[in-house]
Design an enzyme around this catalytic site. Structure first.
Site, short mmCIF file in Angstrom:
data_model
loop_
_atom_site.label_atom_id
_atom_site.label_comp_id
_atom_site.label_asym_id
_atom_site.label_seq_id
_atom_site.Cartn_x
_atom_site.Cartn_y
_atom_site.Cartn_z
N GLU A 1 43.86 12.45 54.27
CA GLU A 1 44.11 13.36 55.39
C GLU A 1 43.32 12.96 56.64
O GLU A 1 43.61 13.46 57.74
CB GLU A 1 43.82 14.82 54.99
CG GLU A 1 42.37 15.24 55.05
CD GLU A 1 41.53 14.74 53.89
OE1 GLU A 1 40.32 15.07 53.85
OE2 GLU A 1 42.07 14.04 53.00
N HIS B 1 39.85 10.24 51.24
CA HIS B 1 40.43 11.31 52.05
C HIS B 1 41.60 10.79 52.90
O HIS B 1 41.42 10.43 54.06
CB HIS B 1 39.36 11.92 52.96
CG HIS B 1 38.41 12.81 52.25
ND1 HIS B 1 38.61 14.17 52.10
CD2 HIS B 1 37.25 12.54 51.60
CE1 HIS B 1 37.62 14.69 51.41
NE2 HIS B 1 36.77 13.73 51.10
N CYS C 1 39.82 13.72 46.63
CA CYS C 1 38.36 13.77 46.50
C CYS C 1 37.96 14.70 45.35
O CYS C 1 38.07 14.32 44.20
CB CYS C 1 37.70 14.14 47.82
SG CYS C 1 35.92 13.76 47.85
#
Length: 250
Positions: A228, A226, A126
């Protein structure tokens, strides 16, 4: 573990990856302080993929100090967070852009520069994609709703938007995830002019750049989304951990 995950056996130790962090107000219990922190999902992604995660708090730094830190690392992950100071790419601040975090910006640019000089693997996430682009002389759209007419890339209230992206054939990212992927986004800024030497490796349906990479043997890849937030699929974390393992053994 998810797709592409790595498994350590016996007493083997994984490569060490440094993850940049926020520097912001944080509240816990009775305390309300300025703190360095990072959502746990980032370092869980690294550890689930077989790496060892260490956090790199923003601090006043020069090139020598950044290189001292990099001496102990095998890879670098530039994480999400506040907007990059638009002065870094020659623009005045848009009313919707965050107040600049000058210390974090300088810290991450110094770490990134040193990592690139070493040929160290780098994954940007990001904000990390935007840092990479600006480091190579690129610019950013400071507020995507002005460009697209909607706020679909950042719904607000910490709700991630799931978007389809299409990768560019022949890129490292396409080799990792295939022709397309559904990703989780939360960004109101994006790459405008692509930095020198970088190539776009994914777009979304609105024509927004969703990934960048540096061609060549060294692993330098950044995504606007993202990963994660989707730890059932570890392919990007596994890729940077594997690259860091090769770097460490080189």
């Amino acid at each position: 573990m998810g797709r592409g995950s790595a498994v350590l056996s016996g007493s083997e130790s994984g490569p060490v990856l440094g993850l940049t962090t926020y520097l912001d107000r944080a509240q816990t219990g009775i305390w309300d302080v300025t703190a360095s922190f990072l959502p746990a999902s980032y370092f869980r992604g690294v550890s689930m993929a077989g790496g060892i995660a260490v956090l790199l708090p923003p601090q006043p730094v020069d090139a020598a100090a950044a290189n001292r830190v990099l001496d102990s690392l095998d890879g670098l992950v530039v994480t999400g967070g506040k907007d990059v100071d638009p002065a870094a790419y020659g623009q005045a601040r848009h009313p919707e852009s965050d107040e600049p975090g000058i210390i974090r910006d300088a810290w991450e640019f110094a770490l990134l520069t040193g990592a690139l000089q070493r040929g160290m693997p780098v994954l940007g996430i990001c904000r990390g994609a935007q840092v990479l682009n600006v480091a190579f002389g690129g610019t950013l759209h400071q507020h995507l709703p002005d460009v697209l007419g909607h706020s679909g890339h950042r719904a607000g209230n910490a709700v991630f938007t799931e978007l389809p992206v299409r990768t560019v054939a022949g890129t490292r990212l396409a080799a990792l995830v295939g022709e397309s992927a559904k990703v989780r986004c939360y960004h109101h800024q994006a790459v405008d002019e692509v930095g020198a030497s970088l190539v776009v490796s994914a777009w979304d349906a609105d024509g927004v750049v969703e990934a960048l990479e540096l061609p060549g043997e060294n692993f330098v890849l950044a995504v606007q989304w993202h990963p994660e937030e989707s730890l059932h699929d570890l392919r990007l974390f596994a890729a940077v951990v594997d690259a860091a393992r090769s770097y460490a053994g080189g």
